[in-house]
Write a protein that holds these residues in place. Structure first.
Motif, PDB file in Angstrom:
ATOM      1  N   HIS A 130       0.840  -1.196   0.000  1.00  0.00           N
ATOM      2  CA  HIS A 130       0.000   0.000   0.000  1.00  0.00           C
ATOM      3  C   HIS A 130       0.878   1.251   0.000  1.00  0.00           C
ATOM      4  O   HIS A 130       1.906   1.277   0.666  1.00  0.00           O
ATOM      5  CB  HIS A 130      -0.908  -0.011   1.244  1.00  0.00           C
ATOM      6  N   PRO A 131       0.477   2.294  -0.732  1.00  0.00           N
ATOM      7  CA  PRO A 131       1.287   3.514  -0.741  1.00  0.00           C
ATOM      8  C   PRO A 131       1.255   4.302   0.573  1.00  0.00           C
ATOM      9  O   PRO A 131       2.122   5.151   0.791  1.00  0.00           O
ATOM     10  CB  PRO A 131       0.707   4.333  -1.899  1.00  0.00           C
ATOM     11  N   TRP A 132       0.302   4.041   1.447  1.00  0.00           N
ATOM     12  CA  TRP A 132       0.222   4.763   2.712  1.00  0.00           C
ATOM     13  C   TRP A 132       0.976   4.007   3.796  1.00  0.00           C
ATOM     14  O   TRP A 132       1.040   2.774   3.779  1.00  0.00           O
ATOM     15  CB  TRP A 132      -1.228   4.957   3.147  1.00  0.00           C
ATOM     16  N   LYS A 133       1.486   4.740   4.794  1.00  0.00           N
ATOM     17  CA  LYS A 133       2.215   4.125   5.911  1.00  0.00           C
ATOM     18  C   LYS A 133       1.305   3.289   6.803  1.00  0.00           C
ATOM     19  O   LYS A 133       1.707   2.263   7.327  1.00  0.00           O
ATOM     20  CB  LYS A 133       2.868   5.204   6.778  1.00  0.00           C
ATOM     21  N   ASN A 134       0.106   3.768   7.046  1.00  0.00           N
ATOM     22  CA  ASN A 134      -0.804   3.111   7.979  1.00  0.00           C
ATOM     23  C   ASN A 134      -2.204   3.009   7.357  1.00  0.00           C
ATOM     24  O   ASN A 134      -3.131   3.678   7.788  1.00  0.00           O
ATOM     25  CB  ASN A 134      -0.856   3.913   9.293  1.00  0.00           C
ATOM     26  N   PRO A 135      -2.366   2.143   6.343  1.00  0.00           N
ATOM     27  CA  PRO A 135      -3.660   2.068   5.669  1.00  0.00           C
ATOM     28  C   PRO A 135      -4.711   1.360   6.515  1.00  0.00           C
ATOM     29  O   PRO A 135      -4.391   0.507   7.341  1.00  0.00           O
ATOM     30  CB  PRO A 135      -3.355   1.248   4.419  1.00  0.00           C
ATOM     31  N   GLU A 136      -5.946   1.733   6.277  1.00  0.00           N
ATOM     32  CA  GLU A 136      -7.066   0.976   6.839  1.00  0.00           C
ATOM     33  C   GLU A 136      -7.056  -0.404   6.207  1.00  0.00           C
ATOM     34  O   GLU A 136      -6.945  -0.542   4.989  1.00  0.00           O
ATOM     35  CB  GLU A 136      -8.395   1.648   6.497  1.00  0.00           C
ATOM     36  N   VAL A 137      -7.148  -1.418   7.030  1.00  0.00           N
ATOM     37  CA  VAL A 137      -7.421  -2.783   6.564  1.00  0.00           C
ATOM     38  C   VAL A 137      -8.393  -3.348   7.589  1.00  0.00           C
ATOM     39  O   VAL A 137      -8.040  -3.497   8.757  1.00  0.00           O
ATOM     40  CB  VAL A 137      -6.148  -3.661   6.493  1.00  0.00           C
ATOM     41  N   SER A 138      -9.619  -3.595   7.168  1.00  0.00           N
ATOM     42  CA  SER A 138     -10.614  -4.126   8.091  1.00  0.00           C
ATOM     43  C   SER A 138     -11.407  -5.216   7.393  1.00  0.00           C
ATOM     44  O   SER A 138     -11.436  -5.284   6.166  1.00  0.00           O
ATOM     45  CB  SER A 138     -11.545  -3.007   8.585  1.00  0.00           C
ATOM     46  N   ALA A 139     -12.028  -6.065   8.197  1.00  0.00           N
ATOM     47  CA  ALA A 139     -12.760  -7.204   7.644  1.00  0.00           C
ATOM     48  C   ALA A 139     -14.077  -7.391   8.364  1.00  0.00           C
ATOM     49  O   ALA A 139     -14.181  -7.131   9.570  1.00  0.00           O
ATOM     50  CB  ALA A 139     -11.915  -8.471   7.763  1.00  0.00           C
ATOM     51  N   VAL A 140     -15.050  -7.855   7.613  1.00  0.00           N
ATOM     52  CA  VAL A 140     -16.340  -8.251   8.180  1.00  0.00           C
ATOM     53  C   VAL A 140     -16.663  -9.643   7.652  1.00  0.00           C
ATOM     54  O   VAL A 140     -16.306  -9.989   6.518  1.00  0.00           O
ATOM     55  CB  VAL A 140     -17.472  -7.262   7.835  1.00  0.00           C
ATOM     56  N   PRO A 141     -17.316 -10.460   8.463  1.00  0.00           N
ATOM     57  CA  PRO A 141     -17.666 -11.799   8.003  1.00  0.00           C
ATOM     58  C   PRO A 141     -18.749 -11.753   6.931  1.00  0.00           C
ATOM     59  O   PRO A 141     -19.632 -10.894   6.960  1.00  0.00           O
ATOM     60  CB  PRO A 141     -18.172 -12.498   9.268  1.00  0.00           C
TER      61      PRO A 141
END
Length: 110
Positions: free
Chosen positions: A77-88
């Motif tokens: 990812h180009p950002w240092k701290n990207p959002e990565v989230s998951a839902v079932p």
């Protein structure tokens, strides 16, 4: 059948979103990726309020592949701290869910 997830992240532009989606799907960490955008985000970042245009990515994968998918997204990812989230994914057409599970099954080392 494997437990399945929808994993999301966002990028600043369409080109970054397409590059990231391609790398994740080619690595078989997700069965597919959808890119939605542009979307407008409102957020706090480094103590400041902001808004911006982003491109949202939605990946479909197996729960047991999440850690590898997250690590891949963070690494590419180009950002240092990207959002990565998951839902079932709690429901869906049987054929589609089987396809996601089959497509993202870990490959053997042989």
């Amino acid at each position: 059948m494997a437990d399945l997830l929808q994993v999301s992240t966002a990028t600043e532009n369409r080109e970054d979103a397409e590059r990231l989606a391609r790398s994740v799907v080619e690595a078989r960490l997700a069965a597919g990726a959808q890119i939605v955008g542009p979307v407008i985000s409102t957020f706090w970042h480094q103590g400041e309020f902001g808004t911006g245009e982003e491109w949202q990515l939605l990946f479909k994968t197996r729960a047991d592949r999440y850690a590898d998918l997250e690590a891949h997204v963070v690494r590419h990812h180009p950002w240092k701290n990207p959002e990565v989230s998951a839902v079932p994914i709690v429901a869906g057409s049987d054929a589609y869910l089987r396809w996601v599970a089959r497509t993202t099954e870990p490959r053997s080392a042989n």
